[in-house]
Design a protein around this motif. Structure first.
Motif, PDB file in Angstrom:
ATOM      1  N   PHE A 267       1.342  -1.399   0.056  1.00 18.73           N
ATOM      2  CA  PHE A 267       0.477   0.007   0.040  1.00 18.73           C
ATOM      3  C   PHE A 267       0.718   0.979  -0.486  1.00 18.73           C
ATOM      4  CE2 PHE A 267      -2.560  -3.465   1.605  1.00 18.73           C
ATOM      5  CZ  PHE A 267      -3.949  -3.269   0.833  1.00 18.73           C
ATOM      6  N   SER A 268       1.903   1.060   0.851  1.00 18.27           N
ATOM      7  CA  SER A 268       3.066   1.856   1.092  1.00 18.27           C
ATOM      8  C   SER A 268       4.424   1.835   1.034  1.00 18.27           C
ATOM      9  CB  SER A 268       2.687   2.985   1.240  1.00 18.27           C
ATOM     10  OG  SER A 268       3.075   2.403   2.653  1.00 18.27           O
ATOM     11  N   ASP A 269       5.430   1.934   1.065  1.00 20.76           N
ATOM     12  CA  ASP A 269       6.442   1.731   1.489  1.00 20.76           C
ATOM     13  C   ASP A 269       7.158   1.134   2.385  1.00 20.76           C
ATOM     14  OD1 ASP A 269       6.524   3.865   2.748  1.00 20.76           O
ATOM     15  OD2 ASP A 269       8.339   5.050   1.730  1.00 20.76           O
ATOM     16  N   LYS A 270       5.222   1.879   3.813  1.00 20.33           N
ATOM     17  CA  LYS A 270       5.590   1.140   4.907  1.00 20.33           C
ATOM     18  C   LYS A 270       4.904   0.053   4.999  1.00 20.33           C
ATOM     19  CE  LYS A 270       6.669   5.792   6.907  1.00 20.33           C
ATOM     20  NZ  LYS A 270       5.645   6.697   8.532  1.00 20.33           N
ATOM     21  N   LEU A 271       3.367  -0.515   4.712  1.00 21.84           N
ATOM     22  CA  LEU A 271       3.136  -1.627   4.954  1.00 21.84           C
ATOM     23  C   LEU A 271       2.796  -2.356   3.663  1.00 21.84           C
ATOM     24  CD1 LEU A 271       0.339  -2.520   6.666  1.00 21.84           C
ATOM     25  CD2 LEU A 271      -1.187  -0.840   5.782  1.00 21.84           C
ATOM     26  N   ALA A 272       3.178  -3.021   3.477  1.00 24.36           N
ATOM     27  CA  ALA A 272       2.115  -5.041   2.094  1.00 24.36           C
ATOM     28  C   ALA A 272       1.504  -5.699   3.344  1.00 24.36           C
ATOM     29  CB  ALA A 272       3.890  -4.772   1.654  1.00 24.36           C
ATOM     30  N   VAL A 273       0.122  -6.076   2.136  1.00 31.34           N
ATOM     31  CA  VAL A 273       0.609  -7.504   2.653  1.00 31.34           C
ATOM     32  C   VAL A 273       0.491  -8.764   1.505  1.00 31.34           C
ATOM     33  CG1 VAL A 273      -0.989  -6.235   4.389  1.00 31.34           C
ATOM     34  CG2 VAL A 273      -2.164  -7.072   1.602  1.00 31.34           C
ATOM     35  N   LYS A 274       0.223  -9.937   2.196  1.00 30.25           N
ATOM     36  CA  LYS A 274       0.291 -11.107   1.319  1.00 30.25           C
ATOM     37  C   LYS A 274      -0.873 -12.094   1.706  1.00 30.25           C
ATOM     38  CE  LYS A 274       3.797 -13.491   2.666  1.00 30.25           C
ATOM     39  NZ  LYS A 274       5.471 -13.805   2.411  1.00 30.25           N
TER      40      LYS A 274
END
Length: 920
Positions: A267-274
């Motif tokens: 979602f940004s350079d701070k938050l990601a999901v998988k």
């Protein structure tokens, strides 16, 4: 201890540093992306790999200018100059032949080239996954040198290195993103049944041999590391669909499906999901052997027949027909008679299934290398597990939940692993208790004798038959009479009894396998190199684990509630390069403590020297000590497996297992009671050696309680590039002390073992019970072996690889005749591969050949010879870049010669498949 580990490692982890970021793309001479290329900071063990588009992002605390070395299998290395932060590179690799610069982390808990690894290590990356000819990436691991895969069933393959393995391989550790995914109650890994989807795998690393100095008690004979893709680096929706057939003579041709999808987004350079979901379904390998290994040549007409994959016929007794009829001894005689059994195929639905899901959240609060990760994995599956008996594992569930804090210098993770046996059941006890639910053993044997005696006498007196002919006719008539009305597979009555038995967790009446065991684990590691100006690579770490055993008394002696115990450890390692960075020293030591045993130190020291003007030869030597704690079952099991009662030897377990046994009429006349209570302690303190009783010279034995097993191991190896050939060879020698062993003994129902009186009468009257004890071998065991692998290019750009593995062991069998090592490894193995990833544009192929020598299989289910076998796998693949797709067609065991890798399993047939994989 838990607070101490958490606080100290969290303190280490607060040190954050400014980062340099370099991004880019790696392509070949045709401008096609190079998947899985290694990008390494020269002079330091830091690096990353390219994704499916050839892209990479590399973060480091090093300030420009510096250089990156870029390598990939089949290409020459490239040196890239980095002169500024946030620089973007485009790198073109030319064709060559090298595998030495691939990056591994497992050998030293820090990134380093395979070329410089202090111990043997095997790696399976993105390119290998794409090109594997096996039906799955996990099956493809069996083509690595020094690696064995024993196939228990279609969905349960057990990896082993350097011998001493059964399907319940408690000597081999498997880590999925740093989490031990051994089933807590079973103590071993069920292959990839509840592991990782192939879309999620970034790399697999295997360390053969002991690694206790860094990884603790479970890292005894080898470790497998499965590392997943970061949602920051691998984004988008990926999917694959695989279908085909399994083909086996016993089962015919049956459909095979394997589907998976992966979704990842930053979602940004701070938050990601998988998130991942995969599903596999197929027909398992049917086990149909009717061999009676104890009586070769016998068939179902034999009165005491006990077929390998026929269950229920293990219930056997000596019928004295003369005593039953009140006739003089020798008139009719006596015979061992077994109840009629059921075939495994009548007791098992062979539908193999695996469903794996996971969800992860990655948070980088400072938009740098510091991450906070939540990861949850849930797997469910159906398979066949062969241990003391054959178990139908149905709706088995394993969950893992982890919180991890990490950056380039440290990690701190805590996780929990829980299992639920679901609807699993023991096939042997299913057959036994279906028989008993219909008719008791006493009644069945009475009916048998009641028909046998008059039929035998009539055959001789009226029919004029010989004793042999009269006996054969009488046995046939007696079995028919005793089995009249028997529940037959396929009938409603049989199904009703089957359902009732498999739902019952009491093995005296049912067969359900109940287990809700779990363990909690905390571990951390901190690399101090940046604090000491990179003078050396210094790491410290520790771990804590708590077990909670919960089988409701069906496996463990936990009828009065869950059993808990714990273990912890701490370690330190120093790595230093000397002599113009040609000599690499690695030294480490670890201390571990289990609450039942004294603490143990595991040191390791290794030297590696890089020689040659081109630095293309590396020689390494290492020595280390390791240990293995007894498993949860070694300590707390309390299970009647049919052929023997299994009793663990934890100090507080010996008196927890209490069982009541019926006494023979002769015994009742001696002791004046019809039943006796036997405590598990008797197996260790009041028993006879099984071997001595079978040989007619009963010998009383006292069995020591189990304690940790120790290993001292030495290894030497060479890795090098010699012209067009890449060579990797190694040799090892292991000495095992206090080898954890199972010894079967006979406990008399009365008297004291060795009294030369009452206890011998108990043996004579059949008033005895077999117990399997958990102890340590009284002799040291040596094992040794080696591997050599050679890879090269032939006919221009065709890949050719050949490797050979040798393994052998020895111990003084005469001093410990009741001990089985379960080495279960062929002495000689040869593997070869031949292929071309770009035979023509976007088209590749690969062949894999494996030959295994014959060997003797030892396990609690059954012992026997495993014949030599040859297997050929192959695949072709075609890539369509415009739709990000790879199409593949292949098959395993294309020669169609069915084989087995353990006595009692179904023969392994062929698998033919086609697949479509989409990667963004």
């Amino acid at each position: 201890m838990r607070r101490l580990i958490f606080l100290s490692l969290m303190l280490f982890g607060t040190v954050l540093h400014a980062q340099t970021t370099v991004s880019g793309k790696v392509v070949d001479e045709n401008n096609e992306p190079v998947i899985g290329a290694n990008v390494v900071l020269i002079g330091k063990a830091e690096g990353t790999t390219t994704d499916f588009d050839g892209n990479f992002t590399f973060n480091t605390s090093e300030q420009p200018p510096f250089q990156l070395r870029v390598t990939s299998v089949g290409f020459s290395e490239f040196i890239a100059d980095v002169t500024s932060n946030n620089q973007t590179l485009t790198i073109t690799l030319s064709q060559s032949s090298t595998i030495l610069d691939e990056i591994v982390i497992s050998a030293s808990r820090t990134p380093e080239r395979i070329f410089e690894s202090p111990v043997s290590v095997e790696r399976f990356g993105l390119k290998d996954i794409k090109n594997t000819s096996a039906e799955s990436f996990y099956g493809g691991l069996q083509n690595l040198k020094g690696v064995d895969i024993n196939t228990n069933s279609l969905t349960f393959q057990s990896i082993n290195t350097r011998g001493f393995a059964t399907f319940a391989n408690t000597r081999f550790l498997q880590l999925v993103d740093g989490m031990d995914n051994s089933a807590p109650g079973l103590n071993f890994v069920l292959g990839n049944l509840v592991g990782m989807s192939e879309l999620e795998v970034q790399s697999v690393e295997i360390l053969p041999g002991a690694s206790s100095a860094l990884y603790g008690a479970g890292a005894f004979n080898g470790i497998l590391f499965m590392n997943s893709k970061s949602p920051f680096d691998f984004q988008g929706i990926s999917a694959y669909a695989k279908t085909g057939i399994t083909s086996q003579e016993a089962a015919g041709d049956n459909p095979y499906y394997d589907l998976g999808i992966r979704a990842a987004h930053a979602f940004s350079d701070k938050l990601a999901v998988k998130a991942n979901l995969s599903f596999l379904s197929g027909e398992d390998w049917h086990a149909i052997s009717e061999l009676d290994l104890a009586n070769p040549g016998a068939d179902r007409t034999d009165p005491n027949y006990n077929g390998l994959n026929i269950y229920g016929d293990v219930v056997s007794t000596l019928l004295n027909f003369d005593a039953a009829a009140g006739l003089p001894t020798g008139t009719v005689g006596s015979a061992n008679i077994s109840r009629t059994g059921y075939a495994e195929r009548d007791l098992v639905n062979y539908n193999a299934e695996s469903v794996k899901t996971d969800f992860s959240v990655y948070y980088r609060p400072f938009a740098d290398d510091f991450e906070i990760i939540y990861q949850g994995r849930v797997g469910r599956g159906n398979t066949i597990y062969q241990g003391a008996n054959r178990y139908a594992v149905r709706n088995f569930n394993l969950q893992q939940h982890k919180i991890e804090f990490r950056n380039d210098n440290f990690f701190l993770r805590g996780y929990i692993v829980t299992e639920n046996a679901g609807d699993s059941y023991d096939t042997r006890f299913t057959a036994i208790n279906i028989n008993r639910r219909w008719k008791s053993d006493t009644q069945w044997f009475t009916d048998y004798a009641g028909t046998y005696i008059p039929t035998f006498l009539g055959g001789i007196q009226q029919g004029g038959l010989s004793r042999e002919a009269a006996s054969e006719a009488a046995h046939a008539a007696a079995r028919i009479a005793a089995d009249t009305g028997r529940l037959l597979p396929g009938t409603p009555e049989f199904q009703s009894a089957f359902n009732a038995v498999t739902a019952d967790g009491d093995l005296t009446t049912g067969s359900r396998f109940i287990d809700n065991t779990k363990f909690r684990h905390v571990n951390g590691n901190y690399n101090l190199a940046h604090l000491i100006n990179d003078w050396a690579d210094v790491q410290v770490g520790g771990s804590f684990r708590e077990y909670e055993l919960n089988s409701q008394g069906t496996i463990f002696t936990d009828l009065d509630g869950p059993i808990t115990y714990n273990e912890y450890g701490a370690y330190a390692q120093l790595q230093k390069k000397l002599l113009d960075e040609r000599l690499k020293f690695t030294g480490s030591v670890r201390y571990d403590k289990n609450e039942f045993f004294d603490g143990f130190l595991s040191p390791r020291v290794s030297f590696g020297y890089t020689a040659g003007a081109m630095r293309n030869h590396n020689i390494r030597i290492s020595a280390q000590q390791g240990f293995r704690n007894p498993t949860t079952q070694d300590l707390f099991i309390g299970l009647n497996a049919g052929t023997a009662i299994l009793v663990g030897s934890a100090p507080n377990n010996l008196d927890r297992d209490i069982r009541t046994f019926n006494v023979s009429q002769s015994g009742q006349d001696l002791i004046g009671q019809s039943t006796v209570d036997i405590v598990g302690r008797a197996a260790y303190e009041n028993a006879y050696s099984l071997t001595s009783v079978l040989t007619g010279a009963p010998e009383a034995v006292t069995t020591g309680v189990v304690k940790p097993e120790e290993i001292t191991t030495f290894e030497a190896g060479y890795r090098g590039q010699i012209g067009k050939f890449t060579v990797d060879l190694s040799g090892y020698y292991n000495r095992y002390k206090d080898f954890i062993a199972n010894v079967t003994v006979l406990v008399p129902f009365y008297g004291t073992a060795g009294d030369n009186g009452l206890s011998l009468l108990a043996l004579q009257n059949g008033d005895r019970q077999a117990y399997q004890t958990y102890t340590n071998a009284e002799v040291d065991i040596d094992s040794w072996g080696g591997t050599i692998g050679v890879d090269t290019k032939v006919f221009g750009d065709f890949d050719l690889g050949v490797n050979y593995t040798y393994a052998e062991f020895d111990f003084d069998k005469a001093r410990f005749p009741d001990f089985e090592t379960n080495f279960n490894t062929p002495k000689h193995r040869v593997k070869a591969s031949f292929g071309n990833t770009e035979l023509f544009k976007n088209f590749g192929f690969n062949f894999n050949y494996r030959w295994s020598d014959s060997f003797f299989w030892e396990a609690t289910f059954e012992d026997g010879d495993v014949p030599a076998y040859t297997v050929l796998d192959a695949q072709i693949n075609y890539t369509i870049p415009s739709i990000k797709s790879v199409f593949k067609a292949g098959g395993s065991n294309l020669l169609g010669d069915e084989y087995f890798q353990a006595v009692g399993t179904g023969n392994i047939g062929a698998i033919y498949y086609v697949s479509w994989t989409i990667n963004p």
